[in-house]
Design an enzyme around this catalytic site. Structure first.
Site, PDB file in Angstrom:
ATOM      1  N   ARG A 143       0.861  -1.179   0.000  1.00 44.47           N
ATOM      2  CA  ARG A 143       0.000   0.000   0.000  1.00 44.47           C
ATOM      3  C   ARG A 143       0.898   1.229   0.000  1.00 44.47           C
ATOM      4  O   ARG A 143       2.076   1.158   0.372  1.00 44.47           O
ATOM      5  CB  ARG A 143      -0.903   0.016   1.230  1.00 44.47           C
ATOM      6  N   LYS A 168      -2.103  -2.474   7.814  1.00 47.04           N
ATOM      7  CA  LYS A 168      -3.541  -2.390   8.050  1.00 47.04           C
ATOM      8  C   LYS A 168      -3.953  -3.456   9.061  1.00 47.04           C
ATOM      9  O   LYS A 168      -3.560  -4.614   8.954  1.00 47.04           O
ATOM     10  CB  LYS A 168      -4.303  -2.590   6.736  1.00 47.04           C
ATOM     11  N   HIS A 274      -2.946   2.854  -5.542  1.00 46.13           N
ATOM     12  CA  HIS A 274      -3.377   1.524  -5.108  1.00 46.13           C
ATOM     13  C   HIS A 274      -3.504   0.550  -6.277  1.00 46.13           C
ATOM     14  O   HIS A 274      -3.519  -0.672  -6.067  1.00 46.13           O
ATOM     15  CB  HIS A 274      -4.712   1.627  -4.363  1.00 46.13           C
ATOM     16  N   ARG A 277      -0.832  -2.079  -6.411  1.00 47.18           N
ATOM     17  CA  ARG A 277      -1.038  -3.231  -5.519  1.00 47.18           C
ATOM     18  C   ARG A 277      -1.999  -4.239  -6.160  1.00 47.18           C
ATOM     19  O   ARG A 277      -1.757  -5.445  -6.115  1.00 47.18           O
ATOM     20  CB  ARG A 277      -1.569  -2.738  -4.178  1.00 47.18           C
ATOM     21  N   HIS A 300      -4.010  -9.868   3.700  1.00 50.17           N
ATOM     22  CA  HIS A 300      -5.463  -9.923   3.839  1.00 50.17           C
ATOM     23  C   HIS A 300      -5.856 -10.880   4.958  1.00 50.17           C
ATOM     24  O   HIS A 300      -5.334 -11.992   5.039  1.00 50.17           O
ATOM     25  CB  HIS A 300      -6.108 -10.411   2.532  1.00 50.17           C
ATOM     26  N   TYR A 309      -9.476 -10.918  -7.096  1.00 52.11           N
ATOM     27  CA  TYR A 309      -8.536 -10.822  -8.216  1.00 52.11           C
ATOM     28  C   TYR A 309      -8.695 -11.968  -9.204  1.00 52.11           C
ATOM     29  O   TYR A 309      -8.231 -11.870 -10.338  1.00 52.11           O
ATOM     30  CB  TYR A 309      -7.098 -10.767  -7.689  1.00 52.11           C
TER      31      TYR A 309
END
Length: 326
Positions: A143, A168, A274, A277, A300, A309
């Site tokens: 990120r 995150k 972004h 990424r 994640h 994706y």
């Protein structure tokens, strides 16, 4: 600025007490600012005179107001919900029952992705050091703020890894470091070292230290390995202590440069930092990388977040041929 602003230790002001509570709970500074924003908006909506007037029953009405009158997005409504539940249940110790409200309908959107040639074009349209930042986002799946907050000790050439600290969800993780970037990163480290030596000679050279590390390791703030990999060109003043520190390049500066690079590359996509990424994950899927490995590299928590994706990468690998091509 991602450095927490100072708080008054004994202030009875509502926002000061609320912020002190959030910091004691270990919330990220970005979450603190977001939760405070929604708390203030909620208080204004309810026209509460003091905290004892706040009613958790009003949360539903406010969330419906945001959808019907303000036409907010599903993600914004979800953020407001989380912030207000935290305010009422955790801070004010109010009972928060099952909330019933009109939910903003969430549309399933596929992430915008660069082709490899598009990503390369945007990267080549950037100048130093912004080009290297973009290369790290594309090559390591970082990120924007993760790339900007990298310290020298987060780069491991021997292992070929980049360590992301307090990402995150306040989680640490490791991701891969592209070998083609070794030389440029080494040059960047050398440049940081030269700048740091100059700062030390001017009785400066300190950098922001997270949490209580500044007290636990008082000398680390001036050590080379704690310096930011992408340090700012100017010294800034720490709002908490008044000390003059060298921070990292600001995110809005990088966002502006990437926007200009996308325009210069004549790419007609709603893309930004972004997108690199998203492109990183898509390229790995296309090359056959296991989705669980991609989930770990991206950091994640839920595999469902990574699976989006597959919709981007999979369509070109099913063997389906358009009828017009036949």
């Amino acid at each position: 600025m991602d450095i927490p602003t100072p708080l008054k230790q004994h202030s009875d002001n509502f926002t000061q007490r609320y912020c002190r509570y959030m910091r004691a709970r270990g919330l990220a500074y970005s979450s603190e600012k977001t939760y405070l924003y929604w708390a203030v908006r909620f208080i204004k909506y309810g026209k509460y005179k003091n905290q004892h007037d706040i009613r958790s029953e009003d949360i539903s009405a406010y969330l419906e107001f945001l959808v019907i009158k303000r036409n907010i997005s599903p993600n914004t409504q979800k953020t407001a919900l989380n912030a207000l539940v935290f305010l009422c249940r955790e801070f004010l110790k109010l009972q928060v029952n099952d909330l019933e409200f009109c939910k903003s309908k969430k549309a399933i959107k596929l992430p915008v992705v660069f082709s490899h040639s598009e990503a390369t074009a945007v990267i080549n349209a950037l100048d130093y050091p912004f080009k290297l930042i973009a290369q790290l986002m594309y090559g390591s799946g970082l990120r924007l703020n993760e790339a900007l907050r990298l310290r020298l000790n987060d780069i491991d050439f021997n292992a070929g890894t980049v360590t992301v600290r307090s990402g995150k969800g306040n989680k640490d993780r490791q991701t891969l470091l592209a070998k083609s970037l070794y030389a440029d990163i080494s040059k960047q480290i050398t440049q940081v070292s030269i700048t740091h030596d100059r700062d030390l000679s001017n009785n400066l050279g300190e950098v922001y230290m997270p949490f209580a590390l500044a007290r636990k390791y008082p000398n680390h703030a001036k050590s080379l390995h704690w310096q930011y990999l992408f340090s700012a060109s100017k010294i800034s003043k720490d709002p908490r202590t008044g000390r003059h520190l060298r921070h990292h390049i600001m995110d809005r500066t990088m966002q502006r440069r990437v926007k200009l690079a996308i325009s210069a590359s004549n790419i007609a996509k709603k893309a930004g930092c972004h997108t690199f990424r998203h492109s990183f994950a898509t390229r790995l899927l296309e090359s056959g990388t296991d989705i669980r490995n991609i989930q770990e590299l991206l950091g994640h928590s839920d595999i469902k977040t990574t699976q989006i994706y597959t919709h981007v990468a999979g369509i070109h690998h099913t063997g389906v041929i358009s009828p017009i091509d036949k």
